[in-house]
Design an enzyme around this catalytic site. Structure first.
Site, PDB file in Angstrom:
ATOM      1  N   GLU A 263      -9.250   4.960 -10.133  1.00 42.64           N
ATOM      2  CA  GLU A 263      -8.165   4.484  -9.269  1.00 42.64           C
ATOM      3  C   GLU A 263      -6.848   4.876  -9.919  1.00 42.64           C
ATOM      4  O   GLU A 263      -6.688   4.762 -11.135  1.00 42.64           O
ATOM      5  CB  GLU A 263      -8.145   2.955  -9.128  1.00 42.64           C
ATOM      6  CG  GLU A 263      -9.207   2.313  -8.307  1.00 42.64           C
ATOM      7  CD  GLU A 263      -9.026   0.793  -8.206  1.00 42.64           C
ATOM      8  OE1 GLU A 263      -9.986   0.139  -7.802  1.00 42.64           O
ATOM      9  OE2 GLU A 263      -7.931   0.274  -8.546  1.00 42.64           O
ATOM     10  N   GLU A 312      -3.854  -1.817   3.636  1.00 48.40           N
ATOM     11  CA  GLU A 312      -4.866  -2.815   4.003  1.00 48.40           C
ATOM     12  C   GLU A 312      -4.183  -4.172   4.192  1.00 48.40           C
ATOM     13  O   GLU A 312      -3.744  -4.794   3.233  1.00 48.40           O
ATOM     14  CB  GLU A 312      -5.941  -2.890   2.911  1.00 48.40           C
ATOM     15  CG  GLU A 312      -6.696  -1.584   2.725  1.00 48.40           C
ATOM     16  CD  GLU A 312      -7.604  -1.599   1.513  1.00 48.40           C
ATOM     17  OE1 GLU A 312      -8.651  -2.276   1.561  1.00 48.40           O
ATOM     18  OE2 GLU A 312      -7.254  -0.951   0.503  1.00 48.40           O
ATOM     19  N   LYS A 315      -5.145  -7.785   2.296  1.00 45.48           N
ATOM     20  CA  LYS A 315      -5.128  -7.963   0.851  1.00 45.48           C
ATOM     21  C   LYS A 315      -4.110  -9.033   0.489  1.00 45.48           C
ATOM     22  O   LYS A 315      -3.658  -9.793   1.322  1.00 45.48           O
ATOM     23  CB  LYS A 315      -4.862  -6.634   0.156  1.00 45.48           C
ATOM     24  CG  LYS A 315      -5.963  -5.596   0.443  1.00 45.48           C
ATOM     25  CD  LYS A 315      -5.957  -4.460  -0.515  1.00 45.48           C
ATOM     26  CE  LYS A 315      -6.541  -4.855  -1.857  1.00 45.48           C
ATOM     27  NZ  LYS A 315      -6.710  -3.713  -2.768  1.00 45.48           N
ATOM     28  N   GLU A 320       0.225  -5.072  -2.767  1.00 38.68           N
ATOM     29  CA  GLU A 320      -1.204  -4.888  -2.511  1.00 38.68           C
ATOM     30  C   GLU A 320      -1.491  -4.267  -1.150  1.00 38.68           C
ATOM     31  O   GLU A 320      -2.473  -3.548  -0.980  1.00 38.68           O
ATOM     32  CB  GLU A 320      -1.924  -6.244  -2.597  1.00 38.68           C
ATOM     33  CG  GLU A 320      -2.025  -6.820  -3.989  1.00 38.68           C
ATOM     34  CD  GLU A 320      -3.204  -6.251  -4.764  1.00 38.68           C
ATOM     35  OE1 GLU A 320      -3.972  -5.470  -4.178  1.00 38.68           O
ATOM     36  OE2 GLU A 320      -3.339  -6.578  -5.942  1.00 38.68           O
TER      37      GLU A 320
END
Length: 340
Positions: A263, A312, A315, A320
């Site tokens: 990541e 997203e 999250k 985030e």
């Protein structure tokens, strides 16, 4: 991916500004992490089609979503498949549970899905309740793959976060818990598996107020700072973080264990130094940089997975929600060449 940067490694990177000498260029595998924590994301088939149309050769999948695995059939997209945190204790305590997990989530797809690695746990720290289960789960999954005649094709590892390593300069890197990491590293050595590492210069920058932004964004100008222990010169935080992990591996007898960056990303909104320009610069700079290797591993391209495919919305809020390379309607946020 952890929202909060821990100080153990961040503080040590404050003075790093790496100068890479003229480096041998090699091919670096670039992937993108496919998170599903959103209620407005495209169908699994549409997502796989997007990977294909954009030339994204590798994917990280955080749980064995059956629709996604079905859609991956025949694509040759290289895959990191995670064993989720919720399964670690079960797979660590029961070889039969590990066999079942592999039989249900790997074996049915192995003939036409390009599994590369099984990530047994993500960012598990030594004091976490699941910590004692990570190595046994890795061993049980390895044995299950062996029983299925897949161990030669699929490597078993675990994904660490960089603050499980401490030390400055990078050559002083060492694991914060030898009792936790040494047996895991021995397993990786025995099975010729890489260590997966989540590397986030963004959180290093946020956690160190006096750090220059260009240290984290692969932008110039950058002063040269020399590691006094080995003479290597550094000009960016990414290289420092990776080489600190390499130094930690060497100190426990694994200098040749490869690191896969599982990541790495920069948010476009929600926090300090977040913008489309900064995030786009980071991703573009990272793609162009990893083919060069690090000062410690000059010319050895780093297989790297960008975090993440989409913003997203389910999250934790703030940064985030804003790591996506694409919006949920599949529009690119940045102009990136994933084949660079």
């Amino acid at each position: 991916m952890e929202l909060i940067s821990k100080p153990s490694l961040v503080a040590t990177l404050l003075l790093l500004a790496l100068s890479l000498p003229s480096l041998q260029l090699t091919v670096a595998d670039i992937g993108v992490c496919y998170g599903m924590n959103g209620n407005n994301l495209p169908s699994k088939q549409d997502v796989i089609n997007l990977y294909k149309s954009r030339g994204i050769a590798n994917m990280r999948l955080y749980d064995p979503n059956q629709q996604a695995l079905q859609a991956l059939r025949g694509t040759n997209i290289g895959l990191i498949l995670d064993v989720p945190k919720t399964k670690l204790m079960s797979l660590g305590s029961s070889p039969s549970a590990a066999n079942d997990w592999v039989k249900n989530n790997v074996v049915p797809y192995a003939s036409n899905v390009n599994f590369k690695y099984i990530a047994v746990g993500n960012e598990i720290m030594p004091n976490d309740p699941e910590a004692n289960s990570v190595l046994p789960a890795m061993q049980n999954v390895q044995n299950a793959l062996q029983s299925a005649n897949l161990a030669g094709k699929i490597k078993v590892s675990t994904a660490i976060k960089s603050d499980i390593v401490k030390g400055y300069p990078p050559s002083s890197g060492e694991f914060t818990s030898s009792s936790y990491m040494n047996p895991i590293v021995n397993f990786l050595k025995q099975n010729n598996s890489p260590l997966l590492a989540n590397i986030y210069p963004y959180f290093s920058y946020v956690g160190t107020p006096t750090m220059k932004l260009n240290y984290a964004l692969f932008t110039s100008p950058n002063p040269q700072v020399t590691d006094p222990k080995n003479g290597l010169q550094y000009k960016n935080v990414f290289d420092a973080l990776v080489d600190t992990v390499y130094a930690a591996l060497a100190k426990v007898g694994a200098p040749n264990t490869r690191i896969v960056v599982s990541e790495s990303g920069w948010p476009s909104a929600g926090g300090k130094a977040t913008s489309f320009d900064n995030a786009g610069q980071y991703y573009k700079g990272l793609i162009g940089h990893v083919k060069q290797g690090t000062p410690l591993k000059k010319g050895q391209a780093i297989e790297t997975y960008l975090f993440a495919m989409f913003d997203e919305n389910q999250k934790g809020g703030g940064v985030e929600n804003n790591f996506g390379l694409f919006t949920p309607d599949k529009k690119p946020k940045y102009q990136l060449n994933f084949n660079n």
